[in-house]
Scaffold this active site. Structure first.
Site, mmCIF file in Angstrom:
data_model
loop_
_atom_site.group_PDB
_atom_site.id
_atom_site.type_symbol
_atom_site.label_atom_id
_atom_site.label_comp_id
_atom_site.label_asym_id
_atom_site.label_seq_id
_atom_site.Cartn_x
_atom_site.Cartn_y
_atom_site.Cartn_z
ATOM 1 N N ASP A 238 0.745 -1.208 0.182
ATOM 2 C CA ASP A 238 0.169 -0.028 -0.038
ATOM 3 C C ASP A 238 0.795 1.114 -0.074
ATOM 4 O OD1 ASP A 238 0.880 -0.312 2.582
ATOM 5 O OD2 ASP A 238 -1.056 -0.385 3.598
ATOM 6 N N THR A 239 1.911 1.197 0.647
ATOM 7 C CA THR A 239 2.697 2.397 0.530
ATOM 8 C C THR A 239 3.455 2.545 -0.798
ATOM 9 O OG1 THR A 239 3.427 2.220 2.961
ATOM 10 C CG2 THR A 239 4.722 3.834 1.888
#
Length: 469
Positions: A238-239
């Protein structure tokens, strides 16, 4: 005809299906489905319910059909480090244990009997976090060696969901780097390290870049959902997706992906695996087009989320921000202290830390929130100085993306503590970055820079100047 793209962004506390398209030179999106997530206790372990999460994935896909907006592709991103081991029948072995479980306690010592902490960093460039996959696998080896003996493949969580959708196994590069088992020079698994640790190298398949087409939906899912589409790998961590949506094409840009974790750093094309970098606790996680996300993991809004939950959601995040701004307490905690990773009570953990540090103990919700926000901003300030010292570059501004971009008081404190211009937005950065990988793959944008320029034009960005603090 409009081309819709679907980003399924699953975080530690919730997930959402975000439909996006490019229209009139701008990216537009809408949330079509949202669901809750969280760790549950099973056999005295903190586990994810992946079966339930996959049902939510299917339900959200059906919702797209219901509203008449069928996407041409879909990609799934999640948190990092967690994985499943599959047997010869592709069934999960054991529980799907989450990173906040304590099974990795002392597993670093077992790893360091094989390779020193310094040498491990030199080989991988990944920041030590006791929950990294390398330590989780050591916990499996120590406590349930039969799982490793029976396993025929390992898949990170989003890789597993992509497999359930398509029947094809693909391991995505950005999330693979969170295992602390990937070579930053070759961009593939460090098979020598894997064998040194006694893990079966056959479990670790070929790594694929974001933008790779995994395949179409399994036939039975097409019948259930009512349409077919391509599954395209986003930056599955997700980052990695959030950083793709930072609305800047400048090379010298500091970002904070602000959510449950605060990931603060820069993009670079070469990893820094020096001991100086290690001692500053920076990591070199993989990014889009083999960029590196050179960043520090900071405990982030997990602390304020836990406080809100413990207060039985009596206050919104906005209200907690406002209350904190009116508090005069000056106590500070170390946000990255292990005591805040998974405490039984965040309130008591904050109080205990302040008490042991000799500071004023916060008793009210406003004081507790103020301690957390002020401590985060101070940590951001220290991290900026570390980035500048490590790179030899002075930075002008900080881009804050993700849900934390809405935390106005924290953004003001960040500008004050870093002495930098702070630019906040977009808030749905992770989902947008997921969409960008799909859109670039389909030719909507020529490259990431063009996509980022479109992000900057498509969403409001709020600036916080240091002189206004």
């Amino acid at each position: 005809m409009k081309n819709y793209y679907l980003a399924i962004d699953i975080g530690a506390s919730s997930g959402r299906h975000i439909l996006g398209l490019v229209e009139d030179g701008q990216i537009k999106y809408e949330e079509v489905y949202r669901f809750s997530n969280g760790l549950v206790k099973k056999d005295n372990e903190l586990c994810w319910d992946l079966d339930q999460l996959f049902q939510h994935i299917i339900t959200g896909l059906k919702k797209c059909k219901e509203i008449g907006k069928v996407p041409v592709s879909v990609g799934i991103d999640t948190w990092g480090v967690d994985f499943v081991l599959l047997d010869s029948k592709d069934q999960i072995l054991g529980n799907t244990v989450g990173y906040r479980d304590n099974r990795t306690n002392l597993m670093d010592e077992c790893v360091y009997q094989v390779i020193s902490e310094d040498d491990l960093y030199k080989r991988t460039g990944i920041q030590k976090q006791i929950f990294n996959t390398i330590y989780q696998l050591m916990a499996v080896k120590q406590k349930n060696p039969e799982y490793l003996e029976q396993a025929t493949s390992l898949l990170m969580v989003p890789d597993y969901f992509h497999y359930l959708l398509t029947g094809k196994k693909a391991m995505e590069y950005t999330i693979a780097t969170t295992t602390q088992l990937v070579n930053p020079d070759t961009k593939v698994w460090d098979y020598e390290l894997i064998e040194m640790l006694g893990y079966n190298k056959e479990l670790f398949g070929t790594l694929s870049e974001p933008g790779t087409v995994v395949g179409n939906l399994r036939e039975e899912l097409v019948k259930e959902i009512g349409f077919d589409l391509e599954v395209v790998l986003p930056a599955s961590h997700d980052t990695g997706s959030a950083v793709m949506a930072v609305p800047s094409t400048k090379k010298d840009t500091i970002y904070i992906s602000s959510g449950t974790w605060s990931l603060m750093g820069i993009e670079r094309m070469v990893a820094d695996c020096s001991l100086k970098s290690k001692n500053a606790n920076f990591t070199n996680e993989g990014g889009y087009n083999y960029r590196f996300r050179y960043l520090k993991n900071i405990m982030g809004l997990w602390m304020i989320q836990s406080l809100k939950k413990e207060l039985k959601d009596a206050y919104s995040f906005g209200e907690l921000c406002d209350m904190a701004e009116n508090s005069s307490i000056t106590s500070i905690v170390d946000c990255n202290d292990i005591s805040f990773l998974s405490p039984d009570s965040m309130i008591e953990a904050v109080k205990d830390y302040c008490r042991s540090a000799g500071g004023t103990v916060p008793e009210t919700p406003s004081d507790l929130a103020a301690v957390i926000y002020n401590s985060l901003a101070l940590c951001y300030g220290e991290t900026v100085l570390e980035i500048e010292a490590l790179t030899g570059i002075k930075y002008d501004c900080i881009h804050i993306v993700g849900g934390g971009a809405n935390a106005e008081y924290l953004n003001k404190l960040t500008a004050k503590n870093t002495k930098k211009l702070v630019i906040a937005g977009p808030t749905e950065a992770t989902a947008l970055g997921n969409l960008l990988a799909q859109m670039i793959q389909k030719g909507e944008f020529d490259n990431l820079d063009k996509a980022r320029e479109c992000i900057a034009k498509s969403f409001p960005l709020i600036q916080y100047e240091t002189e206004f603090i």
